[in-house]
Design an enzyme around this catalytic site. Structure first.
Site, PDB file in Angstrom:
ATOM      1  CG  ASP A 185       5.390  38.816  17.560  1.00 42.04           C
ATOM      2  OD1 ASP A 185       6.285  39.480  16.265  1.00 42.04           O
ATOM      3  OD2 ASP A 185       5.311  39.763  17.707  1.00 42.04           O
ATOM      4  CE1 TYR A 190       2.796  43.086  22.459  1.00 37.56           C
ATOM      5  CE2 TYR A 190       4.395  41.448  21.699  1.00 37.56           C
ATOM      6  CZ  TYR A 190       3.607  43.073  21.159  1.00 37.56           C
ATOM      7  OH  TYR A 190       3.424  42.250  20.205  1.00 37.56           O
ATOM      8  CE  LYS A 219       5.584  43.741  17.007  1.00 31.47           C
ATOM      9  NZ  LYS A 219       5.517  42.121  18.383  1.00 31.47           N
ATOM     10  CG  HIS A 252       4.665  47.867  18.827  1.00 29.48           C
ATOM     11  ND1 HIS A 252       4.592  47.463  20.247  1.00 29.48           N
ATOM     12  CD2 HIS A 252       4.030  47.412  18.583  1.00 29.48           C
ATOM     13  CE1 HIS A 252       3.731  46.463  20.148  1.00 29.48           C
ATOM     14  NE2 HIS A 252       3.534  46.504  19.419  1.00 29.48           N
TER      15      HIS A 252
END
Length: 467
Positions: A185, A190, A219, A252
């Site tokens: 994931d 990130y 996302k 997201h």
């Protein structure tokens, strides 16, 4: 899944009883001369599992009965009386179906050894060598999967990469794949998709796995909700990951923003417009399945209403502190699967407050774990698997990555599941906060509270005086 479950329950029949006694599909009502639920005790009573279902291949409604022991220890095959397609159920393997293969072949591909078959013509029970104990998955074919609305399989456990720092995430992903994970994931925000991509390439090149054996999620970030920005955002993610397509792409958050002069302004783009742009990615072959993340019930309904490509997943925070039972039930009603992030709590998040409750230190949780000779983390992960929810624990520590995957050799009892689902706390940790001085006191307030699409109703109520 090629069938829709209408009802499944344990009932008591009076003898004599034949497993092929017809059962009507309308609410599992009693057939002629055959009481469905007979009160009383004694040797004349027998317990059976009953399932009423609708075959989505031919729209035939039917029902089937089988022994409780078969449900717990084996796999039951149900053949649709209309189109003759096979539908299978197992208590621990989950629901799966395939009308094109021999049943024993399907089971062997899932790592199960069939040692006995009975009543197999037209529906019956396949006894398994492994009985009630699940073996640890070693390949994609043996990692339990859920069938998405898109028709693709999604492994029920994956490695989360949120908060995985650069310099560590590449090794973490490699270790996860070597340990049996087939689901990673990711997200653009990130900031580590390049390293994730390097790990994937290394595993592909060394033939540990193939691309088709992996399930990769990413996302769309909040600043890319405008439909014209969606294709470019995906292309950036695909380039960073070194992939030609994603298995799953999620919006997201429902809260879109426009970045201007170092500030973030609310983006007026409706989530429905963003969703339609996501659908084009599927049609272009760059994404196999699409979904949302952090959406509440009303926001899910808005998307479902206009979607021409079905919503496959809603990824939400979920653990015994925040089980999200109502939202999960609502999504499942629409055929939407859930992915649980922060399944172990999120004590290492940047905005964590001092003295907040720590999930893995909870007394009751650890007492339950001790009963199964497991850790609190094991129980939290298995808790989601028992609920049919995809779970993505995060770690960069090799021993913990391995340990988090070691959850297929035990089951949590229904009594302990009830305790975990009604823990008595509702603690949402994954909401970025800022500190404000109100009435002379410093108060931690959710960052996106005034966004019209802020999704968390209980926080809107808590901070309503600030709106």
């Amino acid at each position: 899944m090629n069938f829709r479950v209408n009802e499944i329950k344990l009932v008591r029949f009076s003898r004599p009883f034949c497993s092929r006694t017809p059962v009507t599909p309308d609410g599992l009502k009693a057939p002629v001369n055959q009481p469905l639920e007979t009160k009383g005790t004694g040797s004349d009573m027998v317990e059976r599992m009953l399932i009423a279902f609708t075959c989505t291949v031919c729209d035939t409604r039917s029902a089937r009965s089988f022994s409780k022991k078969s449900y717990e220890e084996g796999v039951v095959i149900i053949t649709c009386p209309g189109c003759k397609s096979n539908h299978l159920i197992a208590d621990r393997l989950g629901w799966f179906d395939d009308s094109s293969q021999d049943v024993t072949t399907i089971l062997k591909e899932k790592g199960e050894e069939v040692v006995h078959i009975k009543d197999a013509d037209g529906g019956g029970t396949f006894q398994l060598a492994s009985s009630k104990k699940e073996s640890k998955p070693s390949s994609k074919s043996s990692v339990p999967c859920l069938k998405l609305a898109s028709g693709y399989d999604m492994p029920i456990i994956g490695l989360g990469t949120w908060k995985s720092k650069p310099g560590k995430v590449e090794a973490a992903v490699k270790k996860a794949i070597e340990s049996g994970y087939r689901h990673i994931d990711c997200a653009a925000i990130y900031g580590n998709e390049v390293e994730v991509g390097a790990a994937l390439k290394a595993c592909f090149d060394s033939k540990i796995v193939t691309r088709e054996e992996m399930f990769i999620t990413s996302k769309l970030w909040n600043t890319k909700h405008n439909p014209k920005d969606v294709p470019g955002a995906l292309d950036k993610t695909l380039k960073d990951l070194g992939l030609e397509y994603l298995d799953l792409y999620l919006i997201h958050w429902p809260t879109g923003f426009i970045e201007k002069d170092g500030k973030y302004l609310n983006d007026p783009t409706p989530n429905t417009d963003t969703w339609m742009a996501m659908e084009k990615l599927v049609k272009a072959g760059k994404v196999r399945s699409i979904g949302v993340s952090n959406f509440n019930k009303a926001q899910v309904d808005q998307i479902v209403k206009i979607a021409s490509v079905k919503v496959s997943v809603n990824q939400i925070e979920s653990n015994p502190f925040i089980p999200q039972t109502q939202l999960i039930a609502h999504c499942k009603k629409h055929g939407i699967h859930i992915t649980a992030y922060s399944p172990l709590g999120s004590s290492d998040r940047p905005w964590a407050a001092k003295n907040e409750p720590l999930l893995l230190e909870e007394k009751t949780l650890n007492e339950i774990a001790k009963k199964y000779k497991k850790t609190a983390a094991h129980v939290c992960i298995r808790f989601q698997i028992e609920r049919g929810i995809v779970v993505i624990p995060k770690s960069v520590t090799p021993s913990r990555i391995e340990a988090n995957f070691d959850v297929f050799d035990f089951k949590i009892s229904s009594e302990d599941m009830k305790i975990l689902e009604s823990y008595g706390k509702f603690f949402r940790s994954c909401v970025p906060v800022i500190e404000k001085v109100i009435g002379g006191k410093t108060v931690r307030v959710p960052m996106f509270l005034k966004h019209p699409e802020f999704p968390f109703e209980e926080l809107l109520e808590q901070f309503k005086d600030l709106l």
